[in-house]
Scaffold this motif. Structure first.
Motif, PDB file in Angstrom:
ATOM      1  N   LYS A 160      -3.626  12.701   3.873  1.00  0.00           N
ATOM      2  CA  LYS A 160      -3.207  14.043   4.270  1.00  0.00           C
ATOM      3  C   LYS A 160      -2.679  14.766   3.043  1.00  0.00           C
ATOM      4  CE  LYS A 160      -0.804  16.514   7.882  1.00  0.00           C
ATOM      5  NZ  LYS A 160      -0.140  16.397   9.172  1.00  0.00           N
ATOM      6  N   GLY A 161      -3.086  15.995   2.855  1.00  0.00           N
ATOM      7  CA  GLY A 161      -2.615  16.754   1.696  1.00  0.00           C
ATOM      8  C   GLY A 161      -2.872  15.981   0.416  1.00  0.00           C
ATOM      9  N   LEU A 162      -1.803  15.723  -0.329  1.00  0.00           N
ATOM     10  CA  LEU A 162      -1.934  15.027  -1.611  1.00  0.00           C
ATOM     11  C   LEU A 162      -2.175  13.530  -1.459  1.00  0.00           C
ATOM     12  CD1 LEU A 162       0.872  16.640  -3.778  1.00  0.00           C
ATOM     13  CD2 LEU A 162      -1.591  16.872  -4.065  1.00  0.00           C
ATOM     14  N   MET A 163      -1.945  13.020  -0.257  1.00  0.00           N
ATOM     15  CA  MET A 163      -2.062  11.566  -0.075  1.00  0.00           C
ATOM     16  C   MET A 163      -3.499  11.176   0.229  1.00  0.00           C
ATOM     17  SD  MET A 163      -0.136   9.255   2.741  1.00  0.00           S
ATOM     18  CE  MET A 163      -1.099   8.014   3.550  1.00  0.00           C
ATOM     19  N   CYS A 197       4.617   4.807  -3.468  1.00  0.00           N
ATOM     20  CA  CYS A 197       4.965   6.226  -3.380  1.00  0.00           C
ATOM     21  C   CYS A 197       6.147   6.462  -2.451  1.00  0.00           C
ATOM     22  CB  CYS A 197       3.778   7.044  -2.883  1.00  0.00           C
ATOM     23  SG  CYS A 197       2.406   7.031  -4.036  1.00  0.00           S
ATOM     24  N   HIS A 198       6.077   5.852  -1.241  1.00  0.00           N
ATOM     25  CA  HIS A 198       7.106   6.171  -0.245  1.00  0.00           C
ATOM     26  C   HIS A 198       8.368   5.320  -0.401  1.00  0.00           C
ATOM     27  CE1 HIS A 198       4.700   9.032   2.008  1.00  0.00           C
ATOM     28  NE2 HIS A 198       3.677   8.220   1.867  1.00  0.00           N
ATOM     29  N   LEU A 231       9.500   9.413   5.057  1.00  0.00           N
ATOM     30  CA  LEU A 231       8.969   9.002   6.358  1.00  0.00           C
ATOM     31  C   LEU A 231      10.057   8.955   7.439  1.00  0.00           C
ATOM     32  CD1 LEU A 231       6.451   6.263   5.122  1.00  0.00           C
ATOM     33  CD2 LEU A 231       6.051   8.696   5.524  1.00  0.00           C
ATOM     34  N   ILE A 240      -2.816   7.442   7.832  1.00  0.00           N
ATOM     35  CA  ILE A 240      -3.116   6.294   6.973  1.00  0.00           C
ATOM     36  C   ILE A 240      -4.633   6.220   6.748  1.00  0.00           C
ATOM     37  CG2 ILE A 240      -2.995   3.783   6.739  1.00  0.00           C
ATOM     38  CD1 ILE A 240      -0.532   3.835   8.568  1.00  0.00           C
ATOM     39  N   TYR A 299      -6.385   5.655   3.252  1.00  0.00           N
ATOM     40  CA  TYR A 299      -6.282   4.204   3.104  1.00  0.00           C
ATOM     41  C   TYR A 299      -7.213   3.465   4.059  1.00  0.00           C
ATOM     42  CZ  TYR A 299      -2.866   4.854  -0.369  1.00  0.00           C
ATOM     43  OH  TYR A 299      -2.291   5.227  -1.552  1.00  0.00           O
ATOM     44  N   MET A 354       6.049  12.007  15.283  1.00  0.00           N
ATOM     45  CA  MET A 354       4.589  11.857  15.393  1.00  0.00           C
ATOM     46  C   MET A 354       4.252  10.675  16.301  1.00  0.00           C
ATOM     47  SD  MET A 354       3.302  12.325  11.496  1.00  0.00           S
ATOM     48  CE  MET A 354       3.321  13.946  10.705  1.00  0.00           C
ATOM     49  N   ALA A 388       6.335  12.466   0.887  1.00  0.00           N
ATOM     50  CA  ALA A 388       7.011  12.653   2.167  1.00  0.00           C
ATOM     51  C   ALA A 388       8.061  11.568   2.414  1.00  0.00           C
ATOM     52  CB  ALA A 388       5.974  12.653   3.291  1.00  0.00           C
ATOM     53  N   ARG A 395      10.345  15.223  11.714  1.00  0.00           N
ATOM     54  CA  ARG A 395       8.996  15.672  12.064  1.00  0.00           C
ATOM     55  C   ARG A 395       8.024  14.483  12.081  1.00  0.00           C
ATOM     56  NH1 ARG A 395       4.610  16.981   9.138  1.00  0.00           N
ATOM     57  NH2 ARG A 395       5.704  16.621   7.189  1.00  0.00           N
ATOM     58  N   ILE A 396       8.196  13.563  11.115  1.00  0.00           N
ATOM     59  CA  ILE A 396       7.296  12.421  11.039  1.00  0.00           C
ATOM     60  C   ILE A 396       7.695  11.356  12.065  1.00  0.00           C
ATOM     61  CG2 ILE A 396       6.471  10.578   9.511  1.00  0.00           C
ATOM     62  CD1 ILE A 396       6.766  12.608   7.194  1.00  0.00           C
ATOM     63  N   ASN A 442       0.788  -1.233   0.000  1.00  0.00           N
ATOM     64  CA  ASN A 442       0.000   0.000   0.000  1.00  0.00           C
ATOM     65  C   ASN A 442       0.819   1.282   0.000  1.00  0.00           C
ATOM     66  OD1 ASN A 442      -2.884  -0.976   0.326  1.00  0.00           O
ATOM     67  ND2 ASN A 442      -1.869  -2.040   2.016  1.00  0.00           N
ATOM     68  N   CYS A 443       1.993   1.253   0.568  1.00  0.00           N
ATOM     69  CA  CYS A 443       2.717   2.508   0.773  1.00  0.00           C
ATOM     70  C   CYS A 443       3.937   2.640  -0.120  1.00  0.00           C
ATOM     71  CB  CYS A 443       3.161   2.634   2.224  1.00  0.00           C
ATOM     72  SG  CYS A 443       1.913   2.097   3.414  1.00  0.00           S
ATOM     73  N   VAL A 448       5.971  15.709  -4.813  1.00  0.00           N
ATOM     74  CA  VAL A 448       6.619  15.628  -3.509  1.00  0.00           C
ATOM     75  C   VAL A 448       5.977  14.514  -2.692  1.00  0.00           C
ATOM     76  CG1 VAL A 448       7.372  16.971  -1.528  1.00  0.00           C
ATOM     77  CG2 VAL A 448       6.736  18.130  -3.656  1.00  0.00           C
TER      78      VAL A 448
HETATM   79  C1  HEC Z   1      -0.223   7.493  -4.055  1.00  0.00           C
HETATM   80  C2  HEC Z   1       0.957   7.848  -3.323  1.00  0.00           C
HETATM   81  C3  HEC Z   1       0.991   7.557  -1.841  1.00  0.00           C
HETATM   82  C4  HEC Z   1       0.752   6.369  -1.199  1.00  0.00           C
HETATM   83  C5  HEC Z   1       0.383   5.051  -1.835  1.00  0.00           C
HETATM   84  C6  HEC Z   1       0.947   6.613   0.200  1.00  0.00           C
HETATM   85  N1  HEC Z   1       1.311   7.908   0.417  1.00  0.00           N
HETATM   86 FE1  HEC Z   1       1.813   8.737   2.196  1.00  0.00          FE
HETATM   87  N2  HEC Z   1       2.102  10.522   1.271  1.00  0.00           N
HETATM   88  C7  HEC Z   1       2.015  10.740  -0.081  1.00  0.00           C
HETATM   89  C8  HEC Z   1       2.262  12.135  -0.365  1.00  0.00           C
HETATM   90  C9  HEC Z   1       2.255  12.785  -1.738  1.00  0.00           C
HETATM   91  C10 HEC Z   1       2.522  12.747   0.877  1.00  0.00           C
HETATM   92  C11 HEC Z   1       2.786  14.219   1.154  1.00  0.00           C
HETATM   93  C12 HEC Z   1       1.425  14.811   1.411  1.00  0.00           C
HETATM   94  C13 HEC Z   1       1.428  16.301   1.462  1.00  0.00           C
HETATM   95  O1  HEC Z   1       2.199  16.860   2.263  1.00  0.00           O
HETATM   96  O2  HEC Z   1       0.630  16.885   0.725  1.00  0.00           O
HETATM   97  C14 HEC Z   1       2.409  11.705   1.884  1.00  0.00           C
HETATM   98  C15 HEC Z   1       2.604  11.895   3.245  1.00  0.00           C
HETATM   99  C16 HEC Z   1       2.644  10.906   4.191  1.00  0.00           C
HETATM  100  C17 HEC Z   1       2.960  11.099   5.586  1.00  0.00           C
HETATM  101  C18 HEC Z   1       3.368  12.415   6.246  1.00  0.00           C
HETATM  102  C19 HEC Z   1       2.202  13.344   6.430  1.00  0.00           C
HETATM  103  C20 HEC Z   1       2.654  14.684   6.938  1.00  0.00           C
HETATM  104  O3  HEC Z   1       2.078  15.130   7.917  1.00  0.00           O
HETATM  105  O4  HEC Z   1       3.564  15.264   6.350  1.00  0.00           O
HETATM  106  C21 HEC Z   1       2.897   9.877   6.180  1.00  0.00           C
HETATM  107  C22 HEC Z   1       3.161   9.552   7.657  1.00  0.00           C
HETATM  108  C23 HEC Z   1       2.521   8.923   5.158  1.00  0.00           C
HETATM  109  N3  HEC Z   1       2.383   9.568   3.974  1.00  0.00           N
HETATM  110  C24 HEC Z   1       2.370   7.565   5.369  1.00  0.00           C
HETATM  111  C25 HEC Z   1       1.898   6.678   4.403  1.00  0.00           C
HETATM  112  C26 HEC Z   1       1.613   5.289   4.671  1.00  0.00           C
HETATM  113  C27 HEC Z   1       1.858   4.589   5.989  1.00  0.00           C
HETATM  114  C28 HEC Z   1       1.142   4.767   3.501  1.00  0.00           C
HETATM  115  C29 HEC Z   1       0.627   3.362   3.264  1.00  0.00           C
HETATM  116  C30 HEC Z   1      -0.562   3.002   3.989  1.00  0.00           C
HETATM  117  C31 HEC Z   1       1.159   5.819   2.509  1.00  0.00           C
HETATM  118  N4  HEC Z   1       1.603   6.964   3.112  1.00  0.00           N
HETATM  119  C32 HEC Z   1       0.776   5.651   1.198  1.00  0.00           C
HETATM  120  C33 HEC Z   1       1.712   9.813  -1.056  1.00  0.00           C
HETATM  121  C34 HEC Z   1       1.354   8.510  -0.808  1.00  0.00           C
END
Ligand code: HEC
Length: 207
Positions: free
Chosen positions: A161-164, A117-118, A140, A157, A167, A148, A138, A144-145, A113-114, A136
């Protein structure tokens, strides 16, 4: 010009004749352009019907059906925060047993799932970043993260958040906590010091 006025006057008359009759009472049925909208082969709720053996048109839920929202209670394990308030919980709730099985599950769910992107290491270099689909993402391991609370990560999750995106709708509660646990291990893997290594193994490490 004369013709134009004539055509215009005629058009006005036609519109008034056709449109002006709206609201008149008539005993004749309306013209049905799309009859299938008015007449549908459907069963009305609660109406008797002899198609089914028990004679009801409304079918009962499949045995064991859980109503949407029924399983949801305002508890930290479901929400990541204290009941009734927005204060996030510090660590993974006690109902979730953090053991090897949960970590393995978390690793698998994180990679599914993550990591697109990450990235598998959580540093924000997943495939979507490399092909330029996401600007952009993040990192992890960002302090800052890392700082958390577990509840906050669970909330991100769950709700996105934001662009994400969120789930929560696709990843069950327990798997979300498993991902949090695995994410903590990923973060620790870059933060560990020599003191974290049990003494007997320190000599084996390459300096
Ligand atoms: C489709 C792409 C994508 C997937 C898949 C994704 N993320 Fe993200 N995630 C992002 C983006 C883009 C950001 C930055 C968001 C923003 O700041 O606008 C982000 C930010 C975050 C942050 C930081 C938020 C903050 O406060 O800055 C965390 C923690 C995180 N993701 C965890 C996860 C986890 C855990 C998963 C899996 C369950 C996941 N992400 C799946 C794209 C994704």
């Amino acid at each position: 010009m004369r013709y134009l006025l004539l055509i215009f006057a005629l058009a006005v008359v036609v519109v008034m004749v056709v449109g002006g009759r709206r609201g008149d009472l008539s005993r004749r049925p309306p013209i049905e352009l799309f009859a299938d909208m008015d007449r549908q082969p459907k069963l009305r709720p609660q109406a008797p019907n002899d198609f089914f053996g028990d004679g009801r048109s409304s079918r009962l839920g499949v045995a064991g059906t859980v109503a949407r929202g029924d399983h949801y209670q305002d508890l930290p394990i479901n929400t990541g925060h204290m009941p009734g308030v927005t204060n996030v919980v510090e660590s993974i709730p006690a109902e979730i047993k953090v053991d090897e099985a949960l970590m393995n599950r978390g690793q698998q769910r994180f990679n599914i799932n993550c990591s697109p992107c990450h990235g598998a290491q959580g540093d924000g270099n997943g495939i979507t970043k490399r092909i330029g689909a996401m600007g952009v993402v993040a990192d992890l391991h960002d302090p800052r993260i890392v700082k958390m609370t577990d509840g906050e990560l669970f909330g991100i999750i769950t709700n996105g958040k934001g662009l994400m995106g969120a789930y929560g709708p696709n990843v069950p509660v327990e798997d979300r906590w498993a991902i949090v646990a695995y994410l903590r291990a990923l973060q620790l893997s870059r933060l560990g010091t020599l003191d974290d290594v049990p003494a007997p193994f320190r000599a084996q490490l390459k300096k």
